[in-house]
Design an enzyme around this catalytic site. Structure first.
Site, PDB file in Angstrom:
ATOM      1  CB  THR A  18      -0.928   0.012   1.236  1.00 52.33           C
ATOM      2  OG1 THR A  18      -1.710  -1.180   1.240  1.00 52.33           O
ATOM      3  CG2 THR A  18      -1.846   1.211   1.219  1.00 52.33           C
ATOM      4  NE  ARG A  22       5.273   1.376   5.135  1.00 52.28           N
ATOM      5  CZ  ARG A  22       4.247   2.018   5.680  1.00 52.28           C
ATOM      6  NH1 ARG A  22       3.546   1.445   6.634  1.00 52.28           N
ATOM      7  NH2 ARG A  22       3.927   3.236   5.268  1.00 52.28           N
ATOM      8  CB  SER A 113       4.520   5.313   7.558  1.00 52.46           C
ATOM      9  OG  SER A 113       3.478   6.183   7.923  1.00 52.46           O
ATOM     10  CG  HIS A 114       1.911   3.697  10.905  1.00 52.77           C
ATOM     11  ND1 HIS A 114       1.845   3.768   9.528  1.00 52.77           N
ATOM     12  CD2 HIS A 114       1.299   2.536  11.245  1.00 52.77           C
ATOM     13  CE1 HIS A 114       1.216   2.700   9.072  1.00 52.77           C
ATOM     14  NE2 HIS A 114       0.882   1.936  10.082  1.00 52.77           N
ATOM     15  CG  ASP A 278       3.108   9.357  10.754  1.00 50.11           C
ATOM     16  OD1 ASP A 278       3.291  10.539  10.418  1.00 50.11           O
ATOM     17  OD2 ASP A 278       2.990   8.421   9.946  1.00 50.11           O
ATOM     18  CG  ASP A 280       5.737   9.144   6.814  1.00 53.06           C
ATOM     19  OD1 ASP A 280       4.927   9.007   7.752  1.00 53.06           O
ATOM     20  OD2 ASP A 280       5.430   8.938   5.628  1.00 53.06           O
ATOM     21  CG  ASP A 282       2.027  10.002   6.250  1.00 47.21           C
ATOM     22  OD1 ASP A 282       2.129   9.646   7.442  1.00 47.21           O
ATOM     23  OD2 ASP A 282       2.056   9.199   5.294  1.00 47.21           O
ATOM     24  NE  ARG A 283      -0.583   6.399   9.180  1.00 42.47           N
ATOM     25  CZ  ARG A 283      -1.116   5.197   9.348  1.00 42.47           C
ATOM     26  NH1 ARG A 283      -1.654   4.869  10.509  1.00 42.47           N
ATOM     27  NH2 ARG A 283      -1.115   4.311   8.376  1.00 42.47           N
ATOM     28  CE  LYS A 375      -1.271   8.470   5.716  1.00 44.04           C
ATOM     29  NZ  LYS A 375      -1.284   7.641   4.507  1.00 44.04           N
ATOM     30  NE  ARG A 494      -4.886  -1.869  10.797  1.00 39.27           N
ATOM     31  CZ  ARG A 494      -3.958  -0.980  10.491  1.00 39.27           C
ATOM     32  NH1 ARG A 494      -4.107  -0.223   9.413  1.00 39.27           N
ATOM     33  NH2 ARG A 494      -2.903  -0.805  11.258  1.00 39.27           N
TER      34      ARG A 494
END
Length: 540
Positions: A18, A22, A113-114, A278, A280, A282-283, A375, A494
């Site tokens: 996505t 990673r 990212s997160h 977060d 990087d 973006d959140r 984002k 999820r």
């Protein structure tokens, strides 16, 4: 300058998910692993040879090593100019901005990212295309195909480059331009928001805030914006030194991980606005005195209050499929289009490029506007700050006002960590059962509709099938199932649980959604197929 060519063999696991590729850090440290994947990006990207590349990352462990590898490979590939963040630091939204304003062919962002950082944690490489957004599925497919056929890679045999200061380096036919991206990004934010007005209002209202960078990429950006430009005290910043392991913090901004920020907000009533970003950048997470704002509500509230965003004209909105329908209600009230897309910011790109939407968001603490194609955590925080200062209201007051007008979309995400095989079995079983579930009742709850979410882009016609399973229940409740594409080990199923109530807006989320959550687990046969009697993580 000597160009060295090395023979190599393909790896079979370099399929970008996505948000890029990673893996555990140790996987990227395998000999030729990084070189193979970068070569695949270069070959699949089309016009990088002779073009401009943006490069940087979130400062996590191994960023420095990989940046030097990419710079040397860029020279061998005859990329004309590489724009790299000073010390390798470059937030994802700033990377998107640079790609767009510098007319780059693309950008490589080194981030997971997160996900946590460190030698035994996670690493990632993401490619963004010419519009500044994440690579679309046709591009990631081309990268994967190239990775399966790699037989050699090349690099310039030179010493590491000094990227600790702003300067320009000439290396063969390649120019390396090192930039302080904190100033570039802060300038962008100041062009979007009225910093002068906000600074005055913050002082007049004696507004106290806390921002938590989680020891990740946004620390420097936040200091430049909040302290240097908006005049806030240094005490407004928490964990704003970028560390290679993020100080051991899990850089996913939700109430479970931001212990210090949540504690400060609960124990100091003089602080009315809390926020976090977060790994990087973006959140985002927005926090009031009572609790964190659900991302679905945050998007809806920004849309409903867009007149306070320095003249931003909202043409339309979009949300990811698992996100609650809170923004749909606002869009209906304001007579604007609202689009539902699969999870992944790349699906908003064509809508943004076509001018169909201005605001968009995901349930996983991601919100943004048409100023970039990612984002943007700090943009969202500044958007909230703009509304709060313009209206002289607290976060809690804004949220409660919104619920009083539109009702409340209660929302909960339950994460189940399972093996890849278990995840596939659970999801496929649900997808196969949709036709038989539709119109039935389970535990006295009627399933009004059951279907697999397939998407056709309204702008370019691109199709993305099998993006999740949706069950629409009676009384405006809903269950959504999907396998997350951001993990590095096994799978995460999820289960998104939501329910709308026009009148009751104050019930605790777990109790309000408990019955639907139990039903969601039962329908997925989580106990039977994965021996799971409760979620590994619940976020609300």
């Amino acid at each position: 300058m000597k160009i060295v060519t090395i023979d190599t063999l393909p790896f079979d696991d370099q399929n970008p998910g996505t948000s890029g590729l990673r893996k555990k850090t140790e996987v990227f440290q395998n000999p030729t692993y990084v070189e193979n994947f970068i070569t695949a990006i270069f070959k699949a990207s089309g016009r990088l040879k002779g073009g401009i590349l943006v490069l940087g990352g979130d400062g996590r462990y191994y960023n420095d090593v990989v940046i030097q590898k990419i710079l040397k490979m860029a020279i061998a590939f005859e990329i004309r100019r590489v724009i790299v963040g000073q010390n390798g630091i470059l937030s994802t939204p700033c990377a998107s901005h640079l790609i767009r304003t510098r007319q780059a062919e693309g950008g490589i962002i080194l981030s997971a990212s997160h996900n946590p950082a460190g030698p035994d944690k996670d690493f990632g490489i993401k490619y963004n295309t010419k519009n500044g957004g994440p690579a679309t599925e046709d591009v990631t497919g081309a990268i994967y195909n190239q990775s399966k056929n790699i037989s050699f890679f090349s690099f310039a045999d030179v010493d590491d480059f000094d990227i600790s200061k702003e300067h320009t380096i000439e290396a063969g036919s390649t120019t390396i331009e090192v930039l302080d991206t904190t100033k570039i990004y802060a300038d962008l934010m100041e062009s979007l928001f009225d910093f002068s007005m906000m600074k005055t209002k913050i002082k007049e209202q004696n507004l106290k805030i806390r921002f938590d960078a989680m020891n990740a990429v946004t620390g420097g950006y936040a200091r430049e914006i909040f302290v240097n430009r908006l005049g806030l005290d240094e005490s407004s910043l928490l964990n704003c030194v970028t560390l290679s392991d993020f100080g051991g913090l899990h850089p996913d901004p939700n109430p479970t991980n931001t212990h210090e920020l949540i504690s400060v907000m609960k124990n100091d009533s003089s602080i009315s606005f809390g926020s976090a970003s977060d790994g990087d950048g973006d959140r985002n997470m927005i926090v009031g005195g009572k609790s964190a704002v659900v991302p679905s509500d945050s998007l809806a509230i920004l849309c409903a209050n867009s007149q306070y965003l320095n003249g931003l004209k909202v043409e339309g909105v979009a949300r990811s499929m698992p996100t609650s329908g809170a923004v749909d209600r606002v869009a209906k009230e304001l007579n604007m289009n609202c689009y539902e897309t699969p999870t992944g910011w790349k699906f908003f790109g064509s809508l943004l490029d076509a001018g169909k939407i201005t605001l968009c968001g995901e349930e996983s603490y991601g919100t943004g506007s048409n100023h970039v194609r990612e984002k943007d955590g700090l943009w969202t925080i500044l958007a909230w700050l703009s509304i709060l200062t313009a209206r002289n209201m607290s976060v809690d007051e804004i949220v409660e006002e919104h619920w009083a007008k539109y009702g409340r979309d209660y929302f909960l995400r339950n994460d189940y960590n399972v093996s890849s095989e278990q995840g596939a079995n659970i999801y496929n079983s649900l997808a196969s059962a949709t036709k038989s579930l539709k119109g039935t009742s389970v535990d006295n709850v009627k399933i009004l509709d059951a279907y697999v979410f397939n998407y056709e882009d309204p702008i370019n016609g691109n199709k993305a099938d099998n993006q999740g399973v949706i069950l629409d229940l009676e009384n405006e409740s809903r269950l959504v199932y999907r396998l997350s594409g951001t993990g590095t080990v096994g799978a995460t199923l999820r289960v998104y649980v939501s329910a709308y109530d026009k009148n009751d807006t104050t019930s605790p989320v777990p109790s309000k959604l408990n019955a639907v959550s139990i039903l969601g687990a039962k329908l997925a046969k989580l106990q039977e197929l994965a021996n799971k009697d409760k979620p590994d993580l619940s976020v609300f």
